[in-house]
Design an enzyme around this catalytic site. Structure first.
Site, short mmCIF file in Angstrom:
data_model
loop_
_atom_site.label_atom_id
_atom_site.label_comp_id
_atom_site.label_asym_id
_atom_site.label_seq_id
_atom_site.Cartn_x
_atom_site.Cartn_y
_atom_site.Cartn_z
N ASP A 130 -0.16 133.53 -25.12
CA ASP A 130 1.09 133.93 -24.47
C ASP A 130 0.81 135.01 -23.42
O ASP A 130 -0.19 135.73 -23.51
CB ASP A 130 2.07 134.50 -25.50
CG ASP A 130 2.45 133.47 -26.55
OD1 ASP A 130 2.51 132.28 -26.21
OD2 ASP A 130 2.69 133.88 -27.71
N TYR B 34 0.66 129.97 -35.40
CA TYR B 34 1.42 130.75 -34.43
C TYR B 34 1.67 132.13 -35.01
O TYR B 34 2.40 132.29 -36.00
CB TYR B 34 2.73 130.04 -34.07
CG TYR B 34 2.50 128.86 -33.17
CD1 TYR B 34 2.41 129.03 -31.79
CD2 TYR B 34 2.30 127.60 -33.70
CE1 TYR B 34 2.14 127.95 -30.95
CE2 TYR B 34 2.03 126.51 -32.87
CZ TYR B 34 1.96 126.70 -31.51
OH TYR B 34 1.69 125.63 -30.69
N LEU C 19 -0.71 141.65 -29.30
CA LEU C 19 -1.49 140.55 -29.87
C LEU C 19 -2.77 140.38 -29.06
O LEU C 19 -2.73 140.24 -27.85
CB LEU C 19 -0.68 139.24 -29.83
CG LEU C 19 -1.37 137.99 -30.36
CD1 LEU C 19 -1.75 138.15 -31.83
CD2 LEU C 19 -0.48 136.76 -30.19
N TYR D 81 -7.24 137.37 -35.04
CA TYR D 81 -6.36 138.14 -34.16
C TYR D 81 -6.15 139.56 -34.67
O TYR D 81 -6.22 139.82 -35.87
CB TYR D 81 -4.97 137.47 -34.07
CG TYR D 81 -4.94 136.11 -33.45
CD1 TYR D 81 -4.75 135.95 -32.07
CD2 TYR D 81 -5.09 134.97 -34.23
CE1 TYR D 81 -4.70 134.68 -31.50
CE2 TYR D 81 -5.04 133.70 -33.66
CZ TYR D 81 -4.85 133.56 -32.30
OH TYR D 81 -4.81 132.31 -31.74
#
EC number: 5.4.99.25
Length: 312
Positions: free
Chosen positions: A46, A177, A198, A74
């Site tokens: 994103d 996600y 993120l 992540y």
């Protein structure tokens, strides 16, 4: 900025995507700097997200698929007490709730979200419906029915909460996600949550130690005394080998005679203990990767996906 005729570039780059631009925008910037004819990225990030965006140039794109199936890691920071329309800080706040959960409730919620779980992708994801990404429907106020996906959250660790912020790292399967994971955590805690930071740290076996920033490439581009050929040599040196996306596959070496037959589409004896597997085929003489082969039960090496060039 210099502009050059597009050229054949082959290799693999681990780009450190900056915040505030889309994955495709980052790809186009890098593709333009390299004057590359063909390039593509693996795994959309994103605009809010930063970190590892693998980019395949030229012949390397033939093997990108195998890395798309890889696990990922992540670093996440979420804001508690607020649910947004996009599950991140780019959206509008839909509601606010008090933060009343205990440490034991947090641990219990984390445990419930670890392992094999079902997840419904966000409407602001890049998943396509009738050829159109879901986020384009979402921007028009449309809500498309999404199928539940089975994903794996292997570990949520380094958890730290301070007031209305919670920070953690997550190791997960493809198709996960993070925004949805954070929103689900917020609902389990009864207060809501959304992502404010993120960063992708890892894709497959690749860690963030090999990341290259766009600004670092621009520094090479902006050297005043540089010549065309020197510049391209410098940036091409940033690229990893063509077979990097499939570096987890074993190697099989072929002699010049075997290689000749193999490249004509003929099966050759593998001289290997490997069976029923895809392998990286290497030209023994020059130690050059030439493509993918598949070894069958008869121990024959069958051409599977070959390079159209030996550039490495």
């Amino acid at each position: 900025m210099f502009f050059y005729k597009k050229r054949n570039v082959h290799g693999f780059l681990l780009l450190d995507k900056p915040q505030g631009i889309s994955s495709n925008n980052a790809l186009q910037k890098v593709k333009k700097i390299f004057s590359a004819k063909k390039a593509g990225y693996i795994g959309t990030l994103d605009p809010l997200a930063t970190g590892m965006l693998p980019i395949c140039f030229g012949e390397c794109t033939k093997f990108a698929y195998y890395l798309t199936k890889s696990d990922k890691r992540y670093h996440v920071i979420a804001k508690l007490g607020e649910k947004t329309s996009t599950s991140d800080s780019d959206g509008v706040i839909l509601n606010k709730r008090p933060i009343l959960f205990t440490a034991s409730q947090l641990q219990c919620s984390i445990k419930e979200l670890t392992g094999s779980i079902n997840q419904i992708p966000s409407m602001y994801s890049a998943i396509k419906c009738n050829g159109i990404p879901l986020y384009k429907y979402a921007r028009q106020g449309l809500n498309i029915k999404r199928n539940t996906r089975k994903i794996s959250i292997y570990n949520i660790y380094s958890i730290r909460q301070e007031k209305n912020l919670i920070e953690f790292k997550v190791f997960c399967s493809k198709g996960t996600y993070i925004r949805t994971l954070v929103e689900d955590l917020g609902e389990k805690l009864g207060c809501g949550a959304h992502v404010i930071f993120l960063r992708r740290l890892q894709v497959g076996s690749f860690s963030d130690t090999k990341l290259v920033k766009i600004s670092d490439i621009y520094k090479l581009l902006n050297q005043k005394d540089i010549k065309n050929i020197d510049f391209f040599k410098k940036i091409d040196d940033l690229l990893m080998p063509i077979d990097s996306p499939i570096d987890f596959l074993p190697k099989v070496y072929l002699s010049p005679k075997e290689l000749y037959s193999f490249q004509l589409g003929q099966a050759v004896y593998s001289h290997s203990d490997i069976k029923y597997s895809l392998v990286r085929v290497i030209e023994k003489k020059n130690n050059k990767f030439v493509g993918l082969g598949k070894i069958n039960k008869e121990e024959l090496l069958i051409p599977y996906r070959l390079l159209s060039t030996f550039s490495n």
